[in-house]
Motif scaffolding. Structure first.
Motif, PDB file in Angstrom:
ATOM      1  N   ILE A   1       5.877 -15.405   1.171  1.00 37.37           N
ATOM      2  CA  ILE A   1       5.818 -14.124   0.456  1.00 37.37           C
ATOM      3  C   ILE A   1       6.227 -12.984   1.384  1.00 37.37           C
ATOM      4  O   ILE A   1       7.048 -12.136   1.020  1.00 37.37           O
ATOM      5  N   LEU A   2       5.690 -12.968   2.599  1.00 37.11           N
ATOM      6  CA  LEU A   2       6.047 -11.914   3.553  1.00 37.11           C
ATOM      7  C   LEU A   2       7.535 -11.968   3.908  1.00 37.11           C
ATOM      8  O   LEU A   2       8.185 -10.930   4.027  1.00 37.11           O
ATOM      9  N   ALA A   3       8.071 -13.165   4.052  1.00 36.09           N
ATOM     10  CA  ALA A   3       9.502 -13.301   4.361  1.00 36.09           C
ATOM     11  C   ALA A   3      10.349 -12.768   3.206  1.00 36.09           C
ATOM     12  O   ALA A   3      11.345 -12.066   3.429  1.00 36.09           O
ATOM     13  N   LEU A   4       9.952 -13.076   1.963  1.00 32.97           N
ATOM     14  CA  LEU A   4      10.679 -12.567   0.798  1.00 32.97           C
ATOM     15  C   LEU A   4      10.584 -11.048   0.709  1.00 32.97           C
ATOM     16  O   LEU A   4      11.584 -10.365   0.455  1.00 32.97           O
ATOM     17  N   LEU A   5       9.387 -10.526   0.909  1.00 32.73           N
ATOM     18  CA  LEU A   5       9.200  -9.076   0.886  1.00 32.73           C
ATOM     19  C   LEU A   5      10.020  -8.423   1.985  1.00 32.73           C
ATOM     20  O   LEU A   5      10.677  -7.403   1.777  1.00 32.73           O
ATOM     21  N   ASP A   6       9.997  -9.024   3.161  1.00 33.01           N
ATOM     22  CA  ASP A   6      10.750  -8.502   4.280  1.00 33.01           C
ATOM     23  C   ASP A   6      12.250  -8.492   3.974  1.00 33.01           C
ATOM     24  O   ASP A   6      12.953  -7.516   4.224  1.00 33.01           O
ATOM     25  N   GLN A   7      12.721  -9.573   3.396  1.00 36.99           N
ATOM     26  CA  GLN A   7      14.135  -9.712   3.059  1.00 36.99           C
ATOM     27  C   GLN A   7      14.565  -8.722   1.991  1.00 36.99           C
ATOM     28  O   GLN A   7      15.629  -8.092   2.100  1.00 36.99           O
ATOM     29  N   HIS A   8      13.740  -8.517   0.966  1.00 36.38           N
ATOM     30  CA  HIS A   8      14.149  -7.684  -0.167  1.00 36.38           C
ATOM     31  C   HIS A   8      13.736  -6.231  -0.055  1.00 36.38           C
ATOM     32  O   HIS A   8      14.406  -5.363  -0.605  1.00 36.38           O
ATOM     33  N   LEU A   9      12.649  -5.958   0.622  1.00 35.58           N
ATOM     34  CA  LEU A   9      12.166  -4.581   0.696  1.00 35.58           C
ATOM     35  C   LEU A   9      12.545  -3.890   1.990  1.00 35.58           C
ATOM     36  O   LEU A   9      12.872  -2.704   2.000  1.00 35.58           O
ATOM     37  N   MET A  10      12.468  -4.597   3.084  1.00 37.83           N
ATOM     38  CA  MET A  10      12.697  -3.983   4.382  1.00 37.83           C
ATOM     39  C   MET A  10      14.177  -3.742   4.649  1.00 37.83           C
ATOM     40  O   MET A  10      14.522  -2.987   5.524  1.00 37.83           O
ATOM     41  N   GLN A  11      15.055  -4.373   3.907  1.00 34.78           N
ATOM     42  CA  GLN A  11      16.491  -4.243   4.141  1.00 34.78           C
ATOM     43  C   GLN A  11      17.115  -3.102   3.338  1.00 34.78           C
ATOM     44  O   GLN A  11      18.303  -2.907   3.378  1.00 34.78           O
ATOM     45  N   LYS A  12      16.311  -2.340   2.613  1.00 38.03           N
ATOM     46  CA  LYS A  12      16.818  -1.236   1.784  1.00 38.03           C
ATOM     47  C   LYS A  12      17.601  -0.246   2.587  1.00 38.03           C
ATOM     48  O   LYS A  12      17.334   0.096   3.664  1.00 38.03           O
TER      49      LYS A  12
ATOM     50  N   LEU B   1       0.818  -1.205   0.000  1.00 29.89           N
ATOM     51  CA  LEU B   1       0.000   0.000   0.000  1.00 29.89           C
ATOM     52  C   LEU B   1       0.852   1.255   0.000  1.00 29.89           C
ATOM     53  O   LEU B   1       1.876   1.322   0.676  1.00 29.89           O
ATOM     54  N   GLY B   2       0.383   2.244  -0.712  1.00 24.11           N
ATOM     55  CA  GLY B   2       0.955   3.573  -0.637  1.00 24.11           C
ATOM     56  C   GLY B   2       0.037   4.427   0.221  1.00 24.11           C
ATOM     57  O   GLY B   2      -1.179   4.218   0.249  1.00 24.11           O
ATOM     58  N   SER B   3       0.613   5.381   0.938  1.00 18.83           N
ATOM     59  CA  SER B   3      -0.181   6.294   1.753  1.00 18.83           C
ATOM     60  C   SER B   3       0.572   7.611   1.859  1.00 18.83           C
ATOM     61  O   SER B   3       1.760   7.680   1.559  1.00 18.83           O
ATOM     62  N   ASP B   4      -0.130   8.651   2.278  1.00 17.98           N
ATOM     63  CA  ASP B   4       0.556   9.929   2.470  1.00 17.98           C
ATOM     64  C   ASP B   4       0.791  10.218   3.951  1.00 17.98           C
ATOM     65  O   ASP B   4       1.314  11.262   4.316  1.00 17.98           O
ATOM     66  N   GLU B   5       0.400   9.276   4.798  1.00 20.92           N
ATOM     67  CA  GLU B   5       0.653   9.323   6.237  1.00 20.92           C
ATOM     68  C   GLU B   5       0.908   7.887   6.686  1.00 20.92           C
ATOM     69  O   GLU B   5       0.438   6.951   6.052  1.00 20.92           O
ATOM     70  N   PRO B   6       1.634   7.688   7.789  1.00 22.05           N
ATOM     71  CA  PRO B   6       1.823   6.311   8.271  1.00 22.05           C
ATOM     72  C   PRO B   6       0.476   5.634   8.523  1.00 22.05           C
ATOM     73  O   PRO B   6      -0.459   6.261   9.027  1.00 22.05           O
ATOM     74  N   LEU B   7       0.369   4.367   8.150  1.00 26.75           N
ATOM     75  CA  LEU B   7      -0.877   3.618   8.323  1.00 26.75           C
ATOM     76  C   LEU B   7      -1.028   3.183   9.777  1.00 26.75           C
ATOM     77  O   LEU B   7      -0.072   2.717  10.389  1.00 26.75           O
ATOM     78  N   SER B   8      -2.232   3.323  10.283  1.00 25.12           N
ATOM     79  CA  SER B   8      -2.508   2.911  11.651  1.00 25.12           C
ATOM     80  C   SER B   8      -3.954   2.426  11.741  1.00 25.12           C
ATOM     81  O   SER B   8      -4.875   3.229  11.805  1.00 25.12           O
ATOM     82  N   TYR B   9      -4.121   1.118  11.689  1.00 22.72           N
ATOM     83  CA  TYR B   9      -5.434   0.485  11.793  1.00 22.72           C
ATOM     84  C   TYR B   9      -5.337  -0.629  12.831  1.00 22.72           C
ATOM     85  O   TYR B   9      -4.395  -1.429  12.782  1.00 22.72           O
ATOM     86  N   LYS B  10      -6.296  -0.700  13.733  1.00 16.08           N
ATOM     87  CA  LYS B  10      -6.290  -1.770  14.738  1.00 16.08           C
ATOM     88  C   LYS B  10      -6.404  -3.145  14.094  1.00 16.08           C
ATOM     89  O   LYS B  10      -5.869  -4.115  14.604  1.00 16.08           O
ATOM     90  N   SER B  11      -7.089  -3.217  12.952  1.00 21.00           N
ATOM     91  CA  SER B  11      -7.323  -4.515  12.329  1.00 21.00           C
ATOM     92  C   SER B  11      -6.258  -4.904  11.306  1.00 21.00           C
ATOM     93  O   SER B  11      -6.372  -5.932  10.655  1.00 21.00           O
TER      94      SER B  11
ATOM     95  N   ILE C   1      -1.920  -5.261  10.398  1.00 23.40           N
ATOM     96  CA  ILE C   1      -0.506  -5.209  10.730  1.00 23.40           C
ATOM     97  C   ILE C   1       0.168  -4.544   9.530  1.00 23.40           C
ATOM     98  O   ILE C   1      -0.024  -4.983   8.391  1.00 23.40           O
ATOM     99  N   THR C   2       0.893  -3.477   9.779  1.00 19.35           N
ATOM    100  CA  THR C   2       1.543  -2.760   8.686  1.00 19.35           C
ATOM    101  C   THR C   2       3.030  -2.613   8.975  1.00 19.35           C
ATOM    102  O   THR C   2       3.441  -2.432  10.119  1.00 19.35           O
ATOM    103  N   LYS C   3       3.819  -2.712   7.920  1.00 17.76           N
ATOM    104  CA  LYS C   3       5.268  -2.528   8.014  1.00 17.76           C
ATOM    105  C   LYS C   3       5.681  -1.552   6.914  1.00 17.76           C
ATOM    106  O   LYS C   3       5.618  -1.874   5.732  1.00 17.76           O
ATOM    107  N   GLU C   4       6.086  -0.369   7.328  1.00 14.81           N
ATOM    108  CA  GLU C   4       6.558   0.633   6.372  1.00 14.81           C
ATOM    109  C   GLU C   4       7.936   0.230   5.864  1.00 14.81           C
ATOM    110  O   GLU C   4       8.787  -0.177   6.640  1.00 14.81           O
TER     111      GLU C   4
ATOM    112  N   PHE D   1       5.090   9.980  -0.128  1.00 14.55           N
ATOM    113  CA  PHE D   1       4.543   8.713  -0.589  1.00 14.55           C
ATOM    114  C   PHE D   1       5.202   7.621   0.243  1.00 14.55           C
ATOM    115  O   PHE D   1       6.388   7.347   0.106  1.00 14.55           O
ATOM    116  N   ILE D   2       4.427   7.028   1.147  1.00 16.21           N
ATOM    117  CA  ILE D   2       4.922   6.009   2.071  1.00 16.21           C
ATOM    118  C   ILE D   2       4.432   4.646   1.579  1.00 16.21           C
ATOM    119  O   ILE D   2       3.240   4.470   1.317  1.00 16.21           O
ATOM    120  N   THR D   3       5.341   3.706   1.456  1.00 11.30           N
ATOM    121  CA  THR D   3       4.977   2.366   1.002  1.00 11.30           C
ATOM    122  C   THR D   3       5.072   1.393   2.167  1.00 11.30           C
ATOM    123  O   THR D   3       6.061   1.393   2.904  1.00 11.30           O
TER     124      THR D   3
END
Length: 172
Positions: free
Chosen positions: A161-172, A22-32, A34-37, A142-144
Motif C-alpha cells: 500500500i505504501l509503495a502504491l501510494l508513494d508511486q501514485h501520490l508522491m510523483q505528482k 492526514l491533512g494538516s495546516d503545518e508540516p507534521l513532526s512527531y518523533k513517533s 514517519i510522515t511523507k508530505e 492544507f498539507i496532505t
C-alpha cells in the motif's frame, strides 16, 4: 477508517490504525511517526453561485465578519486553520452548521445557506459553488501527508500500500 485528520492522527498515535492519509495546516513532526508530505493546497472561501461575493474572485478574511459559516466538524484540520485566521483578524465566527460530510457542506453552500472554508481541491467537480481566494498574508495551507508509526512493523500488504501510494501520490 474515515474521519477528520485530527481524529485519524490520534488513532494513529494510539495504535488504533497503522497508516493514515492526514491533512494538516503545518508540516507534521512527531518523533513517533514517519510522515511523507505529498501535496499542498490553499484554503478558499466557498459561496453559492448567486452569493453577493461570488463575482469578487478574492476576499480578505475580515470581510466575512458576521456571515453564517457552514463548516466541517471539529476533528478536521480545517477547524484549526479557520480558527487561526479568525484569531488573527480578531473575529468571532458564526458557524450555523457543522458536518463531517464535505458534500453536505457544499450542498448547503450551493443552497445559499451560508459560506464555507475548505481546501481548494474540494470543488473541482462542482459548478454550483464558487471558490474565492483569500488575500490575507501568512495563510495556512492544507498539507496532505502519509503517516505511520515508527515502532510499527509494516506487514507485506501495508508495504505494498505504501509503495502504491508513494508511486501514485508522491510523483505528482
Amino acid at each position: 477508517m474515515e474521519s477528520g485528520s485530527n481524529d485519524l492522527r490520534k488513532a494513529l498515535l494510539h495504535g488504533k490504525i497503522d497508516i493514515a492519509l492526514l491533512g494538516s495546516d503545518e508540516p507534521l513532526s512527531y518523533k513517533s511517526l514517519i510522515t511523507k508530505e505529498f501535496d499542498r493546497h490553499a484554503f478558499k472561501i466557498f459561496v453559492a453561485k448567486n452569493h453577493p461575493l461570488a463575482n469578487k474572485g478574492a476576499v480578505h478574511f475580515v470581510d466575512l465578519k458576521g456571515l453564517p459559516f457552514i463548516l466541517l466538524s471539529e476533528g478536521f484540520v480545517h477547524t484549526q486553520a479557520i480558527n487561526k485566521l479568525a484569531n488573527r483578524n480578531h473575529m468571532r465566527l458564526n458557524p450555523v452548521f457543522r458536518s463531517t460530510d464535505v458534500n453536505l457542506v457544499l450542498n448547503m453552500v450551493a443552497a445559499n445557506l451560508g459560506i464555507s472554508f475548505l481546501a481548494s481541491i474540494t470543488s473541482e467537480q462542482r459548478t454550483d459553488v464558487v471558490a474565492l481566494d483569500l488575500l490575507d498574508d501568512d495563510q495556512p495551507e492544507f498539507i496532505t501527508s502519509i503517516a505511520y508509526r515508527t515502532a510499527h512493523v509494516l506487514t507485506p500488504a501495508q508495504q505494498n500500500i505504501l509503495a502504491l501510494l508513494d508511486q501514485h501520490l508522491m510523483q505528482k
